[in-house]
Design a protein around this motif. Structure first.
Motif, PDB file in Angstrom:
ATOM      1  N   ARG B 148      53.766  30.392 -11.546  1.00  0.00           N
ATOM      2  CA  ARG B 148      54.021  31.795 -11.230  1.00  0.00           C
ATOM      3  C   ARG B 148      53.906  32.663 -12.487  1.00  0.00           C
ATOM      4  O   ARG B 148      53.288  33.712 -12.477  1.00  0.00           O
ATOM      5  CB  ARG B 148      55.421  31.938 -10.632  1.00  0.00           C
ATOM      6  N   SER B 149      54.502  32.180 -13.591  1.00  0.00           N
ATOM      7  CA  SER B 149      54.473  32.996 -14.806  1.00  0.00           C
ATOM      8  C   SER B 149      53.056  33.064 -15.361  1.00  0.00           C
ATOM      9  O   SER B 149      52.648  34.100 -15.888  1.00  0.00           O
ATOM     10  CB  SER B 149      55.478  32.458 -15.816  1.00  0.00           C
ATOM     11  N   ALA B 150      52.260  31.981 -15.191  1.00  0.00           N
ATOM     12  CA  ALA B 150      50.866  32.008 -15.662  1.00  0.00           C
ATOM     13  C   ALA B 150      50.063  33.007 -14.844  1.00  0.00           C
ATOM     14  O   ALA B 150      49.259  33.771 -15.397  1.00  0.00           O
ATOM     15  CB  ALA B 150      50.254  30.615 -15.540  1.00  0.00           C
ATOM     16  N   SER B 151      50.286  33.029 -13.497  1.00  0.00           N
ATOM     17  CA  SER B 151      49.508  33.978 -12.681  1.00  0.00           C
ATOM     18  C   SER B 151      49.976  35.412 -12.921  1.00  0.00           C
ATOM     19  O   SER B 151      49.163  36.343 -12.860  1.00  0.00           O
ATOM     20  CB  SER B 151      49.537  33.630 -11.189  1.00  0.00           C
ATOM     21  N   ALA B 152      51.251  35.617 -13.239  1.00  0.00           N
ATOM     22  CA  ALA B 152      51.750  36.951 -13.572  1.00  0.00           C
ATOM     23  C   ALA B 152      51.104  37.448 -14.854  1.00  0.00           C
ATOM     24  O   ALA B 152      50.686  38.613 -14.955  1.00  0.00           O
ATOM     25  CB  ALA B 152      53.255  36.930 -13.703  1.00  0.00           C
ATOM     26  N   ASP B 153      50.978  36.532 -15.833  1.00  0.00           N
ATOM     27  CA  ASP B 153      50.315  36.877 -17.110  1.00  0.00           C
ATOM     28  C   ASP B 153      48.866  37.272 -16.871  1.00  0.00           C
ATOM     29  O   ASP B 153      48.367  38.245 -17.450  1.00  0.00           O
ATOM     30  CB  ASP B 153      50.365  35.681 -18.070  1.00  0.00           C
ATOM     31  N   ALA B 154      48.185  36.472 -16.014  1.00  0.00           N
ATOM     32  CA  ALA B 154      46.783  36.742 -15.720  1.00  0.00           C
ATOM     33  C   ALA B 154      46.618  38.106 -15.052  1.00  0.00           C
ATOM     34  O   ALA B 154      45.708  38.878 -15.403  1.00  0.00           O
ATOM     35  CB  ALA B 154      46.222  35.641 -14.823  1.00  0.00           C
ATOM     36  N   ALA B 155      47.524  38.430 -14.109  1.00  0.00           N
ATOM     37  CA  ALA B 155      47.468  39.700 -13.416  1.00  0.00           C
ATOM     38  C   ALA B 155      47.690  40.854 -14.387  1.00  0.00           C
ATOM     39  O   ALA B 155      47.016  41.890 -14.340  1.00  0.00           O
ATOM     40  CB  ALA B 155      48.509  39.732 -12.301  1.00  0.00           C
ATOM     41  N   GLU B 156      48.612  40.658 -15.307  1.00  0.00           N
ATOM     42  CA  GLU B 156      48.932  41.666 -16.324  1.00  0.00           C
ATOM     43  C   GLU B 156      47.714  41.921 -17.217  1.00  0.00           C
ATOM     44  O   GLU B 156      47.365  43.066 -17.510  1.00  0.00           O
ATOM     45  CB  GLU B 156      50.128  41.166 -17.156  1.00  0.00           C
ATOM     46  N   LEU B 157      47.029  40.844 -17.595  1.00  0.00           N
ATOM     47  CA  LEU B 157      45.838  40.967 -18.434  1.00  0.00           C
ATOM     48  C   LEU B 157      44.742  41.735 -17.706  1.00  0.00           C
ATOM     49  O   LEU B 157      44.035  42.563 -18.313  1.00  0.00           O
ATOM     50  CB  LEU B 157      45.331  39.565 -18.820  1.00  0.00           C
TER      51      LEU B 157
END
Lengths: 115, 160
Positions: B148-157
């Motif tokens: 979840r935190s990896a996909s949140a980071d990706a979305a933020e990028l």
């Protein structure tokens, strides 16, 4: 001599049975539980009660707790070392065996001094 | 998910069964002799000796390696991983072993030995199984959080 042979036969059968149970199950982490089954204790406690009495067997079980705690530390270290460095299983398990001796005898001696 | 695979018994060769029997028998006989010579204090430690653990661990590694080799893959790394995972399971089983010993120690006197040993064996199985389930749940939760935190980071990028 006869008693040792009886222990050998019963121990061989009980240990093999738990090993077969471990082979049967998947995933590997669950099958691994059988590696720490009370196989030697099951093979030997009945004979100990019959020959030396319940009080003697209970004393053995008290020490067994320390041996089991040492097993926990030893197996956790084997797993960590195996994951971390991808080492050969036999070399890792045998190489770390002194950990079991150190923890179990160390704890036993500490308890002796404390008591 | 836990599954039973009777076919996996065919993977073990006859000499491997003999080896386990001999190791198990020798360790049990040795535990008796040690108790006789040094008393129940030292003898008891050996009731929880990792008797066939090195042999079993090595078999897990070689079976996994063989399986991968048959599939045309290089299985050394996978074999070692499988042995490490098996050892993690043994560590959890050792928690059950402590409960087994505690029950025999506290309950044996004044009760039927067979009954106490049977109850302690059941306690081993329940404790080991519960420890395994808790570890598995924890690993799943941590993995889900990481994803979840990896996909949140990706979305933020992407937003940037």
């Amino acid at each position: 001599m006869t008693e040792s042979l009886v222990r050998f036969a019963i121990g061989g059968v009980v240990v093999s049975l738990f090993a077969i149970l471990g082979d049967l199950f998947q995933p590997k982490s669950f099958a691994g539980l059988f590696g720490a089954a009370p196989s030697i204790a099951l093979a030997t406690l009945g004979l100990t009660v019959a020959h030396s009495g319940k009080a003697y067997a209970a004393l053995e079980a008290r020490s067994m707790m320390l041996g089991a705690a040492a097993f926990l530390v030893y197996a956790a270290l084997v797993s960590w070392a195996g994951m971390r460095w991808k080492l050969d299983a036999l070399k890792t398990t045998l190489g770390l065996m002194p950990v079991w001796f150190a923890v179990s005898f160390g704890a036993w001696m500490v308890l002796r001094v404390v008591r | 998910m836990i599954s039973v695979k009777p076919g996996s018994l065919k993977e073990s060769r006859p000499h491997e069964y003999v080896m386990r029997f001999v190791f198990g028998g020798l360790c049990t006989a040795a535990a008796g002799l040690i108790a006789k010579k040094f008393g129940p204090g030292v003898g008891g430690l050996f009731l929880a000796f990792p008797a066939i653990f090195p042999a079993s661990s090595s078999l897990v590694e070689s079976h996994e390696k063989r399986r991968k080799k048959e599939a045309g893959l290089q299985g050394e790394r996978r074999g070692r991983d499988a042995a490490a995972v098996d050892a993690a399971g043994a560590a959890l089983g050792a928690i059950g072993l402590m409960v087994f010993a505690l029950m025999v120690w506290r309950l044996l006197e004044g009760r039927s030995a067979a009954g106490v040993i049977a109850a302690a064996t059941l306690a081993w199985a329940v404790t080991a199984g519960a420890a395994w389930w808790m570890r598995r749940t924890l690993v799943h939760v941590l993995r889900r959080r990481k994803t979840r935190s990896a996909s949140a980071d990706a979305a933020e990028l992407e937003r940037r």
